[in-house]
Design an enzyme around this catalytic site. Structure first.
Site, mmCIF file in Angstrom:
data_model
loop_
_atom_site.group_PDB
_atom_site.id
_atom_site.type_symbol
_atom_site.label_atom_id
_atom_site.label_comp_id
_atom_site.label_asym_id
_atom_site.label_seq_id
_atom_site.Cartn_x
_atom_site.Cartn_y
_atom_site.Cartn_z
ATOM 1 N N ASP A 1 0.851 -1.187 0.000
ATOM 2 C CA ASP A 1 0.000 0.000 0.000
ATOM 3 C C ASP A 1 0.889 1.239 0.000
ATOM 4 O OD1 ASP A 1 -1.896 1.953 0.343
ATOM 5 O OD2 ASP A 1 -2.441 1.377 2.388
ATOM 6 N N ASP B 1 0.589 5.115 -0.305
ATOM 7 C CA ASP B 1 -0.308 6.271 -0.287
ATOM 8 C C ASP B 1 0.527 7.535 -0.491
ATOM 9 O OD1 ASP B 1 -2.229 8.255 0.294
ATOM 10 O OD2 ASP B 1 -3.282 6.909 1.660
ATOM 11 N N ASP C 1 2.914 0.931 3.634
ATOM 12 C CA ASP C 1 2.291 0.680 4.934
ATOM 13 C C ASP C 1 2.454 -0.798 5.274
ATOM 14 O OD1 ASP C 1 0.701 0.369 7.168
ATOM 15 O OD2 ASP C 1 -0.888 1.678 6.433
#
Length: 324
Positions: free
Chosen positions: A97, A99, A274
């Site tokens: 992940d 972001d 993450d």
């Protein structure tokens, strides 16, 4: 037209699900395992509190989405025998992940929590590097790239990782993003990660990520145990890294300070993705094809990451119809 990443109104969300959203845009890797997945929904913008949903087929999912028009929709990375109770875990996707708002060394002027085209482009560069390591070093093939709305999800469905434990996933993540300094005393010349025998390119991989991080540092960057003088010298001599002249860079920094810098860079690399998402076997992720209502962007399956541009390929039609 300038695309503004602003929240969608209730009316815009309804228009999106009524006129634009199509269940056929949900990726095959989700539809093919639909009955094994848990679904979750956020109806009011306060987080996914409508959990433990299941759908026997795509038609039922379509009906639900058309009626409920949720603020956000999610599905599990895990496959269950009984997804409605989250029982009978069988396997889970391995997820990275990235972001844009959480990229540790951002080169844009965004405020905390905001994203722009520049940091989204940086997130895409990171995802491309992750993809290269997954394919080139680990030999993985079933890799799905998703634009999430404010960043990217890399969802891996190779059998060799689907049944792996949280501990092994943590090791894989550390390797893939260069988050652990290589043990140069390892005379065996390779790292054994259960299903993977990785040639001892760990040092090379770590060096690649360290170079990326150092070349993106700014005078405002904060690194643990790195004082202002070391940061300034790093910025002054980092041009050597553009030609991979690590010896020259290390010589100008000094061996003790170089080791301190590299340890700090390894900690930064750990926050590139993450990690909690990667090791969580029961995580739910935004459902590709649905609306990220906080920024008015579509979560989108990417067919060609090299040419993908979220401001061309993931903008709902209602955004173009807005009146300033």
């Amino acid at each position: 037209m300038e695309i503004k990443l602003q929240p969608a109104t209730n009316y815009e969300r309804k228009i999106f699900y009524k006129e634009e959203w199509d269940v056929n845009d949900v990726p095959d890797f989700v539809i093919d395992s639909l009955t094994s997945r848990e679904f979750g929904f956020d109806h009011y913008g306060q987080g996914p509190n409508d959990r433990y949903k299941t759908f026997p087929d795509a038609l039922r999912l379509k009906r639900f989405m058309k009626v409920k028009q949720p603020f956000a929709a999610y599905c599990s990375v895990a496959f269950y025998d009984k997804p409605k109770q989250r029982k009978g875990w069988k396997q889970s996707e391995l997820v990275f992940d990235v972001d844009a708002k959480d990229v540790p060394i951002r080169t844009c002027d965004c405020n905390e929590g905001e994203v722009c085209d520049k940091c989204l482009s940086q997130a895409k560069d990171i995802v491309l590097m992750i993809k290269d390591v997954l394919e080139g070093d680990l030999g993985l093939k079933n890799i799905n790239m998703i634009y999430s709305g404010r960043g990217y999800h890399v969802r891996v469905l190779d059998e060799s990782v689907m049944t792996s434990s949280s501990d092994l996933r943590g090791q894989i993540v550390q390797y893939v993003i260069g988050a652990k300094e290589p043990d140069l005393s390892n005379s065996m010349g390779f790292t054994n990660l259960q299903h993977f025998i990785i040639p001892y390119g760990y040092s090379k991989n770590f060096t690649k990520w360290s170079k990326y991080t150092i070349l993106h540092l700014t005078e405002k960057s904060k690194l643990d145990n790195v004082n202002t003088k070391l940061l300034k010298d790093t910025l002054k001599f980092r041009h050597f890294l553009e030609d991979d002249q690590w010896g020259m860079f290390r010589g100008n920094i000094g061996p003790i300070r170089f080791n301190k810098l590299i340890s700090a860079v390894a900690r930064i690399n750990m926050s590139i993705t993450d990690t909690k998402v990667s090791i969580d076997l029961k995580r739910i992720l935004r459902l590709p094809s649905t609306l990220h209502s906080k920024v008015s962007m579509k979560s989108t399956l990417i067919k060609n990451i090299e040419t993908f541009d979220p401001f061309d390929d993931a903008v709902p039609q209602f955004v173009y119809e807005r009146k300033d």
